[in-house]
Design a protein around this motif. Structure first.
Motif, short mmCIF file in Angstrom:
data_model
loop_
_atom_site.label_atom_id
_atom_site.label_comp_id
_atom_site.label_asym_id
_atom_site.label_seq_id
_atom_site.Cartn_x
_atom_site.Cartn_y
_atom_site.Cartn_z
N GLY A 43 4.96 5.36 -4.44
CA GLY A 43 5.71 5.03 -5.66
C GLY A 43 5.12 5.66 -6.90
O GLY A 43 5.83 6.22 -7.72
N ILE A 44 3.79 5.57 -7.05
CA ILE A 44 3.16 6.16 -8.23
C ILE A 44 3.31 7.67 -8.19
O ILE A 44 3.64 8.31 -9.19
N PHE A 45 3.13 8.24 -7.01
CA PHE A 45 3.27 9.69 -6.87
C PHE A 45 4.67 10.15 -7.27
O PHE A 45 4.83 11.04 -8.11
N GLY A 59 0.83 -1.21 0.00
CA GLY A 59 0.00 0.00 0.00
C GLY A 59 0.86 1.25 0.00
O GLY A 59 0.67 2.15 -0.83
N ILE A 60 1.83 1.30 0.89
CA ILE A 60 2.72 2.46 0.95
C ILE A 60 3.50 2.59 -0.36
O ILE A 60 3.61 3.67 -0.94
N SER A 61 4.03 1.47 -0.83
CA SER A 61 4.82 1.49 -2.06
C SER A 61 4.00 2.01 -3.23
O SER A 61 4.48 2.79 -4.06
N ALA A 62 2.75 1.54 -3.34
CA ALA A 62 1.92 1.92 -4.48
C ALA A 62 1.61 3.41 -4.43
O ALA A 62 1.79 4.12 -5.43
N LEU A 96 8.96 -0.93 -3.89
CA LEU A 96 8.93 0.49 -4.26
C LEU A 96 9.75 0.86 -5.51
O LEU A 96 9.23 1.52 -6.40
N PRO A 97 11.03 0.42 -5.60
CA PRO A 97 11.80 0.86 -6.78
C PRO A 97 11.16 0.45 -8.09
O PRO A 97 11.12 1.22 -9.05
N ILE A 98 10.60 -0.75 -8.14
CA ILE A 98 9.99 -1.23 -9.38
C ILE A 98 8.80 -0.35 -9.75
O ILE A 98 8.63 0.05 -10.90
N ILE A 99 7.98 -0.03 -8.75
CA ILE A 99 6.79 0.78 -9.01
C ILE A 99 7.19 2.19 -9.43
O ILE A 99 6.68 2.73 -10.41
N VAL A 100 8.16 2.76 -8.73
CA VAL A 100 8.61 4.12 -9.07
C VAL A 100 9.18 4.17 -10.48
O VAL A 100 8.78 5.00 -11.30
N LEU A 101 10.11 3.27 -10.78
CA LEU A 101 10.80 3.36 -12.06
C LEU A 101 9.86 3.08 -13.23
O LEU A 101 9.97 3.69 -14.29
N ASN A 102 8.90 2.16 -13.03
CA ASN A 102 7.93 1.92 -14.11
C ASN A 102 7.03 3.12 -14.33
O ASN A 102 6.77 3.50 -15.47
#
Lengths: 265, 201
Positions: free
Chosen positions: B23-25, B17-20, B79-85
């Protein structure tokens, strides 16, 4: 100087909906796309920018649309100087630029959606223009379910729906096949007769230019300059097939070809 | 086994939840703004490259043995995967559609909400799916390496007693659950962002 510039402004607005004055455009420091182009586009008429690839015709159109900044020079719409896009101009894109995740209806209504019209109002308007361009029954289809020609009809309906005075069309038929293109040209002429728009049309097809235009601006390549302006004076009261066989039509096509040919060597 | 899953899912849900959200933000921000990208990109590239199993002793040192440590393990993986994508999806948004939006006088916010985000959503969601899968790895890793709880405990416990059928049952149930969660995300994407994919395929 400033006073001298302002005086002709007033007189021109009546019959020229768009005017460009000494537009020059450089891309970077070495690509000289347009060289001090002066042009006036008559109200209620179809003007075509025609020329070989690299003559800056799409650049000029995008400058008029406010999508590109000219390096120097000004654009006037209805006598007012403009910078950036405005509601009096609507653009039809070469690659259609439809939202793939939106239905034909929402795509046509997109200009109105951005403007903040409420849903029922904009959808009603969109339905009207969808039927105008001959796509009734396809309102709920997504772009990938439509053929190239139909997608461009959606693009045209979107531009008509915002009720701009000027339609800017960037090679709108270059991505559709020849048969569709001819039918589309005929429909476009018919539609413009009804809608009373001024149109600035970019194409590299000589036949298309002569067939649809009241005025053809021939541009020379690199840097783009106005080579000549031709008014085909074609009698459009006869059937489309007769126009394509008319002597005047064929002569004009030939005349332009002789001019453009010089740039090919 | 039900209790074990509750135990495992708690850090997973919190972490993912936190990562999404974050991360998207951050990813979308990086895609839109070069300064933002300049600041965050190195951090996430390094995090993505780091071997998390090696970082776990460090996590325990800082966050102890409880829930927090496990949540952190999940976040570090997801988190890194979500951010970078998200970042790449936004950066590669179709410039023609953006130009179309500008030509119809769309505001910057309208460009972002009505064009850039829907346009980027397939890749953002691909990142989310990978992020959820990575989150599963993180939580199981934490349960195996930090304190044996939940499903990780089921696996270690059954292995230590040579009850291999139970151990494999636990392992495969995690795989099945992870696949289910990822599939659910795909459904949500098509439903809310890309309705055209439902009809077309």
């Amino acid at each position: 100087m400033a006073l001298a510039m302002e005086a002709p402004d007033q007189t021109d607005t009546a019959d020229h909906i768009v005017e460009v004055r000494s537009i020059t455009k450089f891309y970077g420091s070495d690509v000289h796309a347009l060289d001090s182009v002066d042009l006036a586009f008559p109200t209620g008429q179809m003007t075509t920018l025609l020329g070989p690839s690299g003559c800056g015709k799409t650049t000029l159109l995008k400058i008029i649309a406010g999508l590109l900044e000219p390096t120097s020079g000004d654009v006037f719409v209805k006598g007012k100087k403009v910078s950036g896009p405005g509601p009096e101009r609507a653009f039809v894109f070469q690659d259609f630029a439809l939202l793939p995740w939106a239905t034909a209806l929402r795509n046509v209504a997109f200009g109105l959606e951005l403007r903040g019209d409420d849903r029922s109002e904009r959808e009603e308007r969109a339905r009207h223009y969808i039927s105008e361009v001959g796509l009734s029954g396809f309102e709920d289809k997504y772009p990938h379910e439509l053929s190239g020609g139909m997608r461009q009809r959606v693009g045209l309906a979107r531009a008509l729906a915002v009720d701009a005075d000027v339609l800017l069309m960037d090679e709108p038929f270059s991505a559709v096949d020849e048969q569709t293109r001819r039918k589309f040209q005929e429909d476009l002429l018919h539609l413009l007769g009804v809608e009373k728009k001024s149109v600035i049309f970019v194409t590299h097809s000589i036949e298309e230019a002569v067939y649809v235009s009241d005025q053809i601006v021939l541009l020379s390549p690199r840097p783009g300059r106005i080579h000549s302006i031709i008014r085909p004076e074609i009698d459009r009261s006869v059937s489309p097939d007769d126009i394509r066989r008319e002597k005047n039509y064929l002569d004009t096509v030939e005349e332009i070809w002789v001019e453009l040919r010089k740039y090919l060597d | 086994m039900g209790a074990a899953y509750v135990e495992t899912l708690k850090p997973l849900f919190i972490g993912v939840g936190i990562s999404a959200t974050f991360g998207i933000f951050v990813g979308v921000g990086m895609g839109l703004n070069r300064m933002f990208q300049w600041f965050w990109e190195p951090i996430f590239v390094v995090l993505q490259a780091a071997p998390v199993a090696a970082l776990i002793p460090l996590i325990t040192y800082v966050y102890g043995l409880g829930l927090t440590a496990k949540v952190v393990a999940v976040i570090i993986l997801a988190l890194p995967i979500i951010v970078l994508n998200s970042y790449k999806a936004v950066r590669n948004a179709n410039p023609n559609l953006i130009q179309m939006c500008i030509s119809f006088q769309g505001t910057y916010l309208q460009q972002i909400w009505k064009v850039i985000i829907p346009n980027a959503s397939p890749v953002i969601f691909a990142g989310l799916r990978l992020g959820v899968a990575a989150g599963f790895i993180g939580v199981i890793l934490a349960e195996l390496l930090i304190t044996p709880t939940g499903v990780g405990d089921l696996i270690t416990f059954n292995r230590s007693r040579a009850q291999y059928s139970e151990m494999y049952a636990a392992v495969f149930s995690v795989i099945a659950f992870s696949a289910f969660a990822v599939g659910l995300l795909q459904k949500a994407e098509v439903r809310y962002f890309r309705p055209e994919k439902k009809k077309g395929s």
